[in-house]
Design an enzyme around this catalytic site. Structure first.
Site, mmCIF file in Angstrom:
data_model
loop_
_atom_site.group_PDB
_atom_site.id
_atom_site.type_symbol
_atom_site.label_atom_id
_atom_site.label_comp_id
_atom_site.label_asym_id
_atom_site.label_seq_id
_atom_site.Cartn_x
_atom_site.Cartn_y
_atom_site.Cartn_z
ATOM 1 C CE LYS A 180 6.167 46.335 107.413
ATOM 2 N NZ LYS A 180 6.845 46.774 106.412
ATOM 3 C CG ASP A 181 2.707 47.512 104.086
ATOM 4 O OD1 ASP A 181 3.758 47.572 104.733
ATOM 5 O OD2 ASP A 181 2.467 46.326 103.646
ATOM 6 C CB SER B 188 4.074 41.903 110.692
ATOM 7 O OG SER B 188 3.745 41.321 109.373
ATOM 8 C CB CYS B 189 1.684 43.328 106.295
ATOM 9 S SG CYS B 189 3.052 42.152 105.946
ATOM 10 C CG PHE B 190 -3.503 44.854 106.255
ATOM 11 C CD1 PHE B 190 -2.754 44.629 105.358
ATOM 12 C CD2 PHE B 190 -4.559 44.374 106.451
ATOM 13 C CE1 PHE B 190 -3.286 43.882 104.224
ATOM 14 C CE2 PHE B 190 -5.159 43.537 105.740
ATOM 15 C CZ PHE B 190 -4.537 43.288 104.628
#
Ligand code: UDX
Length: 461
Positions: A307-308, A303-305
Protein backbone atom coordinates in the site's frame (compact mmCIF):
# COMPACT_ATOMS: atom_id res chain seq x y z
CA UNK A 1 6.42 24.72 31.98
CA UNK A 2 3.40 22.50 32.09
CA UNK A 3 2.15 21.87 28.56
CA UNK A 4 -1.42 21.39 29.77
CA UNK A 5 -3.96 23.62 31.40
CA UNK A 6 -3.03 22.41 34.86
CA UNK A 7 0.19 24.21 35.79
CA UNK A 8 0.19 22.97 39.39
CA UNK A 9 0.25 19.34 38.46
CA UNK A 10 3.29 19.45 36.20
CA UNK A 11 5.92 21.00 38.39
CA UNK A 12 7.90 17.81 38.81
CA UNK A 13 8.05 18.39 42.56
CA UNK A 14 8.09 14.93 44.25
CA UNK A 15 6.36 16.20 47.39
CA UNK A 16 3.30 17.26 45.48
CA UNK A 17 2.61 13.88 43.96
CA UNK A 18 -0.20 12.56 46.18
CA UNK A 19 -1.87 15.89 46.33
CA UNK A 20 -1.82 16.35 42.58
CA UNK A 21 -3.15 12.89 41.91
CA UNK A 22 -6.16 13.56 44.07
CA UNK A 23 -6.73 17.07 42.87
CA UNK A 24 -6.78 16.44 39.19
CA UNK A 25 -6.72 13.25 37.21
CA UNK A 26 -6.26 15.17 33.99
CA UNK A 27 -2.54 15.52 34.42
CA UNK A 28 -0.96 13.48 37.14
CA UNK A 29 2.50 12.30 37.91
CA UNK A 30 4.09 9.20 39.22
CA UNK A 31 7.44 8.69 40.78
CA UNK A 32 9.58 6.36 38.79
CA UNK A 33 12.71 5.57 40.77
CA UNK A 34 15.01 5.11 37.83
CA UNK A 35 13.72 7.80 35.53
CA UNK A 36 12.65 10.59 37.84
CA UNK A 37 9.26 12.19 37.32
CA UNK A 38 7.13 11.15 34.43
CA UNK A 39 4.09 13.09 33.33
CA UNK A 40 1.20 10.70 32.80
CA UNK A 41 -1.62 11.80 30.60
CA UNK A 42 -5.19 11.32 29.57
CA UNK A 43 -5.21 10.10 26.02
CA UNK A 44 -7.88 9.23 23.50
CA UNK A 45 -7.25 7.10 20.46
CA UNK A 46 -9.44 7.32 17.35
CA UNK A 47 -9.57 3.94 15.63
CA UNK A 48 -9.19 0.64 17.46
CA UNK A 49 -7.43 -1.27 14.68
CA UNK A 50 -4.07 -2.87 15.29
CA UNK A 51 -2.15 0.43 15.39
CA UNK A 52 -4.69 2.23 17.60
CA UNK A 53 -5.21 -0.63 19.98
CA UNK A 54 -1.53 -1.46 20.38
CA UNK A 55 -0.78 2.24 20.91
CA UNK A 56 -3.58 2.55 23.47
CA UNK A 57 -2.72 -0.63 25.34
CA UNK A 58 0.99 0.26 25.50
CA UNK A 59 0.33 3.81 26.68
CA UNK A 60 -1.95 2.32 29.33
CA UNK A 61 0.80 -0.04 30.42
CA UNK A 62 3.07 2.99 30.84
CA UNK A 63 0.53 4.41 33.30
CA UNK A 64 -1.48 6.77 31.12
CA UNK A 65 -5.27 6.73 31.08
CA UNK A 66 -6.55 5.76 27.65
CA UNK A 67 -9.94 6.02 25.96
CA UNK A 68 -10.24 4.09 22.70
CA UNK A 69 -12.82 5.29 20.20
CA UNK A 70 -14.27 3.30 17.34
CA UNK A 71 -17.51 3.07 15.41
CA UNK A 72 -17.61 -0.72 15.80
CA UNK A 73 -19.78 -1.50 18.86
CA UNK A 74 -18.58 -5.08 19.03
CA UNK A 75 -14.93 -3.98 19.30
CA UNK A 76 -15.84 -1.46 21.99
CA UNK A 77 -17.63 -4.10 23.99
CA UNK A 78 -14.72 -6.53 23.76
CA UNK A 79 -12.12 -3.93 24.79
CA UNK A 80 -14.26 -2.94 27.77
CA UNK A 81 -14.32 -6.58 28.81
CA UNK A 82 -10.52 -6.74 28.61
CA UNK A 83 -10.56 -8.80 25.41
CA UNK A 84 -8.62 -8.14 22.23
CA UNK A 85 -10.74 -7.93 19.08
CA UNK A 86 -7.70 -8.87 16.99
CA UNK A 87 -4.84 -11.34 17.07
CA UNK A 88 -1.62 -9.61 18.05
CA UNK A 89 1.02 -11.16 20.31
CA UNK A 90 0.82 -9.77 23.87
CA UNK A 91 -2.10 -7.42 23.19
CA UNK A 92 -4.76 -9.47 24.98
CA UNK A 93 -2.56 -9.67 28.05
CA UNK A 94 -2.07 -5.88 28.13
CA UNK A 95 -5.79 -5.23 27.71
CA UNK A 96 -6.66 -7.41 30.67
CA UNK A 97 -3.74 -6.41 32.91
CA UNK A 98 -4.18 -2.66 32.41
CA UNK A 99 -7.95 -2.78 32.20
CA UNK A 100 -8.26 -0.05 34.84
CA UNK A 101 -6.36 2.35 32.58
CA UNK A 102 -8.28 1.64 29.39
CA UNK A 103 -11.87 2.17 28.38
CA UNK A 104 -13.53 2.17 24.98
CA UNK A 105 -16.44 4.12 23.61
CA UNK A 106 -18.25 5.13 20.42
CA UNK A 107 -18.87 8.55 21.97
CA UNK A 108 -16.29 11.03 20.67
CA UNK A 109 -17.66 13.79 22.89
CA UNK A 110 -17.01 11.77 26.03
CA UNK A 111 -13.53 10.76 24.86
CA UNK A 112 -12.49 14.30 23.91
CA UNK A 113 -13.87 15.84 27.11
CA UNK A 114 -11.94 13.36 29.19
CA UNK A 115 -8.61 13.50 27.44
CA UNK A 116 -5.94 16.08 26.64
CA UNK A 117 -4.41 14.38 23.63
CA UNK A 118 -6.13 12.55 20.76
CA UNK A 119 -4.25 10.20 18.45
CA UNK A 120 -5.73 9.61 14.99
CA UNK A 121 -5.05 5.94 14.23
CA UNK A 122 -7.59 5.12 11.51
CA UNK A 123 -6.73 3.25 8.33
CA UNK A 124 -5.65 4.82 5.04
CA UNK A 125 -6.52 2.08 2.53
CA UNK A 126 -5.44 2.12 -1.13
CA UNK A 127 -7.75 3.24 -3.91
CA UNK A 128 -7.69 1.36 -7.22
CA UNK A 129 -5.18 3.84 -8.75
CA UNK A 130 -2.72 3.23 -5.89
CA UNK A 131 -3.41 6.60 -4.24
CA UNK A 132 -4.73 6.41 -0.72
CA UNK A 133 -8.19 6.86 0.66
CA UNK A 134 -8.32 9.63 3.25
CA UNK A 135 -12.03 9.39 4.02
CA UNK A 136 -11.54 7.87 7.51
CA UNK A 137 -8.93 10.48 8.43
CA UNK A 138 -11.21 13.28 7.20
CA UNK A 139 -14.23 11.90 9.08
CA UNK A 140 -12.29 11.60 12.33
CA UNK A 141 -10.76 15.09 11.95
CA UNK A 142 -14.27 16.49 11.46
CA UNK A 143 -15.57 14.69 14.54
CA UNK A 144 -12.61 15.91 16.61
CA UNK A 145 -13.24 19.45 15.36
CA UNK A 146 -16.92 19.31 16.34
CA UNK A 147 -16.07 18.06 19.81
CA UNK A 148 -13.33 20.64 20.33
CA UNK A 149 -15.89 23.35 19.63
CA UNK A 150 -17.56 22.31 22.90
CA UNK A 151 -14.31 22.15 24.85
CA UNK A 152 -12.68 25.16 26.47
CA UNK A 153 -9.29 23.68 27.23
CA UNK A 154 -6.37 23.39 24.88
CA UNK A 155 -6.17 19.94 23.25
CA UNK A 156 -3.51 18.19 21.21
CA UNK A 157 -4.39 16.33 17.99
CA UNK A 158 -1.77 13.82 16.84
CA UNK A 159 -1.90 12.05 13.48
CA UNK A 160 -0.48 8.52 13.72
CA UNK A 161 -2.14 7.11 10.60
CA UNK A 162 0.23 6.73 7.66
CA UNK A 163 -0.44 9.76 5.47
CA UNK A 164 1.47 11.40 2.62
CA UNK A 165 3.54 14.51 3.31
CA UNK A 166 1.35 17.57 3.61
CA UNK A 167 -1.77 15.71 4.77
CA UNK A 168 -1.62 16.76 8.42
CA UNK A 169 -1.10 20.41 7.51
CA UNK A 170 -3.31 20.64 4.41
CA UNK A 171 -6.13 18.23 5.24
CA UNK A 172 -6.37 17.56 8.98
CA UNK A 173 -5.55 21.09 10.16
CA UNK A 174 -8.19 22.94 8.07
CA UNK A 175 -10.89 20.36 8.88
CA UNK A 176 -10.29 20.62 12.63
CA UNK A 177 -10.16 24.42 12.45
CA UNK A 178 -13.33 24.61 10.37
CA UNK A 179 -15.42 22.38 12.61
CA UNK A 180 -14.06 23.64 15.93
CA UNK A 181 -14.00 27.32 15.03
CA UNK A 182 -10.61 27.34 16.79
CA UNK A 183 -7.08 28.24 15.77
CA UNK A 184 -4.25 25.76 15.56
CA UNK A 185 -1.20 26.73 17.61
CA UNK A 186 -3.37 28.83 19.91
CA UNK A 187 -6.47 26.83 20.88
CA UNK A 188 -5.27 23.38 19.92
CA UNK A 189 -1.98 21.74 19.06
CA UNK A 190 -1.16 19.56 16.08
CA UNK A 191 1.48 16.89 15.60
CA UNK A 192 2.39 13.95 13.40
CA UNK A 193 3.86 10.90 15.09
CA UNK A 194 4.26 7.94 12.73
CA UNK A 195 4.26 4.33 13.92
CA UNK A 196 6.78 1.69 12.92
CA UNK A 197 4.93 -1.35 14.24
CA UNK A 198 5.38 -4.70 12.59
CA UNK A 199 2.38 -7.00 12.73
CA UNK A 200 2.91 -9.86 15.16
CA UNK A 201 5.54 -7.98 17.18
CA UNK A 202 3.75 -4.64 17.38
CA UNK A 203 3.66 -4.54 21.20
CA UNK A 204 7.39 -5.18 21.41
CA UNK A 205 8.06 -2.64 18.65
CA UNK A 206 6.02 -0.03 20.51
CA UNK A 207 7.71 -0.61 23.85
CA UNK A 208 11.24 -1.01 22.45
CA UNK A 209 11.44 1.40 19.52
CA UNK A 210 14.62 2.23 17.60
CA UNK A 211 13.48 5.84 17.46
CA UNK A 212 10.40 7.97 17.99
CA UNK A 213 9.56 10.61 15.40
CA UNK A 214 7.54 13.65 16.38
CA UNK A 215 6.68 16.31 13.85
CA UNK A 216 5.02 19.29 15.49
CA UNK A 217 3.17 22.37 14.34
CA UNK A 218 3.87 24.26 17.54
CA UNK A 219 6.12 24.20 20.60
CA UNK A 220 3.46 23.35 23.09
CA UNK A 221 2.56 20.20 21.15
CA UNK A 222 6.23 19.27 21.06
CA UNK A 223 6.51 19.70 24.84
CA UNK A 224 3.52 17.43 25.43
CA UNK A 225 4.88 14.67 23.19
CA UNK A 226 8.35 14.99 24.69
CA UNK A 227 6.79 14.50 28.12
CA UNK A 228 4.62 11.59 26.98
CA UNK A 229 7.59 9.77 25.45
CA UNK A 230 10.03 10.67 28.22
CA UNK A 231 10.04 7.09 29.51
CA UNK A 232 11.68 5.82 26.33
CA UNK A 233 15.44 5.71 26.11
CA UNK A 234 15.70 5.69 22.29
CA UNK A 235 16.44 8.85 20.26
CA UNK A 236 13.48 11.15 19.77
CA UNK A 237 13.63 12.81 16.37
CA UNK A 238 11.87 16.16 16.21
CA UNK A 239 10.89 17.29 12.73
CA UNK A 240 8.37 19.28 10.76
CA UNK A 241 4.93 17.72 10.21
CA UNK A 242 5.73 16.79 6.61
CA UNK A 243 9.16 15.33 7.38
CA UNK A 244 7.55 13.05 9.99
CA UNK A 245 5.05 11.89 7.37
CA UNK A 246 7.82 11.32 4.83
CA UNK A 247 10.03 9.42 7.31
CA UNK A 248 7.37 6.73 7.53
CA UNK A 249 7.08 6.31 3.75
CA UNK A 250 10.80 6.53 3.13
CA UNK A 251 11.48 3.92 5.84
CA UNK A 252 8.99 1.42 4.44
CA UNK A 253 10.12 2.08 0.87
CA UNK A 254 13.74 1.55 1.88
CA UNK A 255 12.99 -1.73 3.67
CA UNK A 256 11.03 -2.99 0.66
CA UNK A 257 13.93 -1.89 -1.55
CA UNK A 258 16.39 -3.87 0.57
CA UNK A 259 14.29 -7.01 0.11
CA UNK A 260 13.78 -6.54 -3.65
CA UNK A 261 17.50 -5.80 -3.97
CA UNK A 262 18.55 -9.00 -2.23
CA UNK A 263 15.98 -10.94 -4.26
CA UNK A 264 17.50 -9.62 -7.49
CA UNK A 265 20.98 -10.54 -6.24
CA UNK A 266 19.45 -13.85 -5.14
CA UNK A 267 18.12 -14.62 -8.61
CA UNK A 268 21.61 -14.07 -9.99
CA UNK A 269 23.13 -16.20 -7.22
CA UNK A 270 20.68 -19.01 -7.98
CA UNK A 271 21.80 -19.12 -11.61
CA UNK A 272 25.45 -18.98 -10.60
CA UNK A 273 25.12 -21.63 -7.88
CA UNK A 274 25.88 -19.19 -5.06
CA UNK A 275 24.06 -19.23 -1.68
CA UNK A 276 22.52 -15.75 -1.28
CA UNK A 277 22.26 -16.17 2.50
CA UNK A 278 26.04 -16.45 2.72
CA UNK A 279 26.25 -13.32 0.60
CA UNK A 280 23.72 -11.45 2.78
CA UNK A 281 25.60 -12.47 5.96
CA UNK A 282 28.83 -11.19 4.48
CA UNK A 283 27.26 -7.94 3.31
CA UNK A 284 25.27 -7.39 6.49
CA UNK A 285 28.35 -7.11 8.69
CA UNK A 286 29.16 -3.84 6.96
CA UNK A 287 27.64 -1.32 9.36
CA UNK A 288 26.60 0.84 6.45
CA UNK A 289 24.48 -2.01 5.08
CA UNK A 290 23.21 -4.06 8.05
CA UNK A 291 21.90 -7.64 7.89
CA UNK A 292 18.21 -6.89 8.62
CA UNK A 293 15.76 -7.25 5.73
CA UNK A 294 18.25 -9.08 3.55
CA UNK A 295 16.47 -12.43 3.70
CA UNK A 296 15.90 -13.36 0.08
CA UNK A 297 12.91 -15.46 -0.97
CA UNK A 298 9.58 -14.91 -2.65
CA UNK A 299 9.25 -11.24 -1.71
CA UNK A 300 7.40 -8.92 0.61
CA UNK A 301 3.68 -8.64 1.35
CA UNK A 302 1.49 -7.34 4.16
CA UNK A 303 -0.87 -4.47 4.75
CA UNK A 304 1.82 -1.77 4.67
CA UNK A 305 4.62 -2.27 2.15
CA UNK A 306 2.39 -2.82 -0.94
CA UNK A 307 0.00 0.00 0.00
CA UNK A 308 2.72 2.48 0.97
CA UNK A 309 4.87 1.80 -2.09
CA UNK A 310 1.91 2.26 -4.44
CA UNK A 311 0.84 5.45 -2.66
CA UNK A 312 4.38 6.85 -2.84
CA UNK A 313 4.66 6.05 -6.55
CA UNK A 314 1.26 7.59 -7.33
CA UNK A 315 2.17 10.69 -5.32
CA UNK A 316 5.57 11.02 -7.03
CA UNK A 317 3.88 10.86 -10.44
CA UNK A 318 1.34 13.42 -9.36
CA UNK A 319 4.23 15.72 -8.47
CA UNK A 320 5.75 15.19 -11.93
CA UNK A 321 8.52 12.86 -10.76
CA UNK A 322 9.41 9.52 -12.30
CA UNK A 323 10.14 7.23 -9.30
CA UNK A 324 12.24 4.70 -11.22
CA UNK A 325 13.72 2.82 -8.25
CA UNK A 326 10.39 2.49 -6.46
CA UNK A 327 8.69 1.16 -9.59
CA UNK A 328 11.40 -1.45 -10.09
CA UNK A 329 11.18 -2.44 -6.40
CA UNK A 330 7.51 -3.28 -6.93
CA UNK A 331 8.17 -4.98 -10.27
CA UNK A 332 10.84 -7.26 -8.80
CA UNK A 333 8.46 -8.12 -5.98
CA UNK A 334 5.61 -8.91 -8.39
CA UNK A 335 7.81 -11.30 -10.38
CA UNK A 336 9.52 -12.98 -7.43
CA UNK A 337 6.70 -15.39 -6.40
CA UNK A 338 6.66 -16.81 -9.93
CA UNK A 339 10.25 -17.97 -9.44
CA UNK A 340 8.98 -20.71 -7.15
CA UNK A 341 6.64 -21.99 -9.89
CA UNK A 342 9.52 -21.93 -12.40
CA UNK A 343 11.61 -24.06 -10.03
CA UNK A 344 8.70 -26.37 -9.30
CA UNK A 345 8.33 -27.07 -13.00
CA UNK A 346 11.93 -28.26 -13.21
CA UNK A 347 10.76 -31.21 -11.14
CA UNK A 348 7.05 -31.41 -11.99
CA UNK A 349 6.97 -30.11 -15.58
CA UNK A 350 3.23 -30.51 -16.12
CA UNK A 351 1.12 -29.29 -13.22
CA UNK A 352 -2.27 -30.41 -14.53
CA UNK A 353 -3.81 -32.84 -12.06
CA UNK A 354 -0.71 -32.87 -9.82
CA UNK A 355 -1.16 -32.33 -6.09
CA UNK A 356 0.89 -29.40 -4.77
CA UNK A 357 1.19 -28.80 -1.02
CA UNK A 358 1.27 -25.12 -0.06
CA UNK A 359 2.88 -24.47 3.32
CA UNK A 360 1.97 -21.05 4.66
CA UNK A 361 -0.67 -18.57 3.52
CA UNK A 362 -0.04 -15.63 5.88
CA UNK A 363 2.18 -12.86 4.49
CA UNK A 364 4.67 -13.68 7.23
CA UNK A 365 4.74 -15.86 10.38
CA UNK A 366 3.01 -14.70 13.56
CA UNK A 367 -0.09 -13.31 11.88
CA UNK A 368 -3.35 -14.46 10.28
CA UNK A 369 -3.13 -11.61 7.76
CA UNK A 370 -3.10 -12.63 4.09
CA UNK A 371 -3.07 -9.12 2.63
CA UNK A 372 -0.39 -8.90 -0.04
CA UNK A 373 0.65 -12.47 0.80
CA UNK A 374 2.92 -14.05 -1.79
CA UNK A 375 0.71 -17.12 -1.49
CA UNK A 376 -2.01 -15.27 -3.43
CA UNK A 377 -0.24 -15.01 -6.83
CA UNK A 378 1.32 -18.45 -6.32
CA UNK A 379 -1.98 -20.23 -5.66
CA UNK A 380 -3.56 -18.30 -8.56
CA UNK A 381 -0.84 -19.52 -10.93
CA UNK A 382 -1.02 -23.11 -9.66
CA UNK A 383 -4.77 -23.18 -10.25
CA UNK A 384 -4.42 -21.62 -13.70
CA UNK A 385 -2.03 -24.42 -14.62
CA UNK A 386 -4.50 -27.06 -13.42
CA UNK A 387 -2.75 -28.14 -10.19
CA UNK A 388 -4.68 -29.50 -7.21
CA UNK A 389 -3.73 -27.30 -4.25
CA UNK A 390 -3.60 -28.65 -0.68
CA UNK A 391 -2.84 -25.78 1.67
CA UNK A 392 -2.03 -25.46 5.34
CA UNK A 393 -1.37 -22.47 7.61
CA UNK A 394 -1.63 -22.48 11.43
CA UNK A 395 -3.45 -19.11 11.55
CA UNK A 396 -4.42 -17.76 8.16
CA UNK A 397 -6.62 -20.44 6.55
CA UNK A 398 -9.92 -18.74 7.41
CA UNK A 399 -8.80 -15.48 5.80
CA UNK A 400 -7.39 -17.22 2.75
CA UNK A 401 -10.58 -19.27 2.34
CA UNK A 402 -12.54 -16.06 1.75
CA UNK A 403 -10.45 -15.45 -1.38
CA UNK A 404 -9.82 -19.03 -2.48
CA UNK A 405 -12.66 -21.26 -1.27
CA UNK A 406 -11.98 -23.79 -4.04
CA UNK A 407 -8.66 -25.22 -2.77
CA UNK A 408 -8.29 -27.98 -0.18
CA UNK A 409 -7.43 -26.82 3.35
CA UNK A 410 -5.61 -29.39 5.47
CA UNK A 411 -6.06 -29.86 9.20
CA UNK A 412 -2.31 -30.30 9.72
CA UNK A 413 0.97 -29.66 7.96
CA UNK A 414 1.53 -33.45 7.80
CA UNK A 415 -1.65 -33.71 5.73
CA UNK A 416 -0.37 -31.18 3.21
CA UNK A 417 2.95 -33.00 3.09
CA UNK A 418 1.39 -35.91 1.20
CA UNK A 419 1.57 -34.20 -2.19
CA UNK A 420 3.61 -34.51 -5.39
CA UNK A 421 5.63 -31.48 -4.30
CA UNK A 422 5.58 -28.99 -1.45
CA UNK A 423 6.08 -25.20 -1.65
CA UNK A 424 7.19 -23.37 1.51
CA UNK A 425 5.74 -19.85 1.42
CA UNK A 426 5.77 -18.71 5.09
CA UNK A 427 8.48 -19.47 7.64
CA UNK A 428 6.29 -20.81 10.46
CA UNK A 429 8.17 -22.50 13.33
CA UNK A 430 6.03 -25.62 13.14
CA UNK A 431 7.21 -26.32 9.58
CA UNK A 432 10.65 -26.97 11.05
CA UNK A 433 9.42 -30.06 12.88
CA UNK A 434 8.23 -31.96 9.83
CA UNK A 435 9.93 -34.95 8.27
CA UNK A 436 10.75 -33.90 4.72
CA UNK A 437 12.67 -37.05 3.84
CA UNK A 438 11.58 -38.49 0.51
CA UNK A 439 9.71 -35.31 -0.48
CA UNK A 440 10.08 -32.77 -3.27
CA UNK A 441 10.37 -29.35 -1.62
CA UNK A 442 10.69 -25.94 -3.25
CA UNK A 443 11.50 -23.46 -0.52
CA UNK A 444 10.58 -19.78 -0.76
CA UNK A 445 11.60 -18.89 2.81
CA UNK A 446 14.83 -20.70 3.65
CA UNK A 447 13.80 -23.44 6.03
CA UNK A 448 17.01 -25.31 6.93
CA UNK A 449 15.14 -28.44 8.06
CA UNK A 450 13.52 -28.86 4.64
CA UNK A 451 16.95 -29.37 3.07
CA UNK A 452 16.66 -33.05 4.10
CA UNK A 453 14.07 -33.55 1.35
CA UNK A 454 14.75 -35.98 -1.52
CA UNK A 455 14.70 -33.03 -3.90
CA UNK A 456 15.24 -29.58 -2.40
CA UNK A 457 15.38 -26.25 -4.23
CA UNK A 458 15.69 -22.82 -2.64
CA UNK A 459 14.40 -19.84 -4.57
CA UNK A 460 17.62 -17.81 -4.23
CA UNK A 461 20.07 -20.41 -2.93
C1 UDX B 1 6.13 -3.32 8.00
C2 UDX B 1 7.28 -2.47 8.63
O1 UDX B 1 8.35 -3.35 8.99
C3 UDX B 1 6.76 -1.69 9.82
O2 UDX B 1 7.80 -0.87 10.34
C4 UDX B 1 5.61 -0.82 9.34
O3 UDX B 1 5.13 0.03 10.31
C5 UDX B 1 4.50 -1.70 8.78
O4 UDX B 1 5.05 -2.46 7.68
P1 UDX B 1 4.89 -5.61 8.54
O5 UDX B 1 4.03 -5.33 7.34
O6 UDX B 1 4.24 -6.08 9.78
O7 UDX B 1 5.75 -4.30 8.95
O8 UDX B 1 5.93 -6.72 8.06
P2 UDX B 1 7.51 -6.93 8.07
O9 UDX B 1 7.91 -7.74 9.23
O10 UDX B 1 8.22 -5.67 7.84
O11 UDX B 1 7.65 -7.86 6.74
C6 UDX B 1 7.12 -7.42 5.49
C7 UDX B 1 7.29 -8.48 4.43
O12 UDX B 1 8.63 -8.57 4.03
C8 UDX B 1 6.86 -9.88 4.82
O13 UDX B 1 6.14 -10.46 3.76
C9 UDX B 1 8.17 -10.60 5.07
O14 UDX B 1 8.07 -11.98 4.84
C10 UDX B 1 9.05 -9.92 4.02
N1 UDX B 1 10.49 -9.95 4.36
C11 UDX B 1 10.96 -9.31 5.47
C12 UDX B 1 11.39 -10.57 3.49
O15 UDX B 1 11.00 -11.14 2.46
N2 UDX B 1 12.72 -10.53 3.79
C13 UDX B 1 13.22 -9.91 4.89
O16 UDX B 1 14.45 -9.90 5.07
C14 UDX B 1 12.29 -9.28 5.77
Amino acid sequence: MCPFNYPDTCTGDPNRREENYEIDLHAYQSLNESRGYVVLMNLSIAGAGYVGLVTGACFAKLGNRVICMDIDEMKIDMINRGLSPLYEEGLGELLITYRDNIEATTDYGYALRNSDVTFICVGTPSKSDGSFDLSFVRAVAEEIGKQLKEKEEWHLVVVKSTVLPGTTRDVVLPIVEKHSGKRVGRDFGLAMNPEFLREGVAVKDFLEPDRIVIGCYDERSRDVLRALYKVFSCPIVETSLSAAEMIKYASNAFLATKISFINEIGNLCKRAGVDTYEVADGMGLDERIGRAFLDSGIGWGGSCFPKDLHALIAWAQELGENPRILERVVEVNDLQPLKIIELLKRHVPLLTGRVIGVFGLAFKPGTDDVRGSRALPIVKQLLEEGAIVKAYDPEAMENFKKLYPQIEYCSSAEDALSSDAVLILTRWEEFRKLDYKGKVVIDGRRLEEAKKAKIYEGVCW
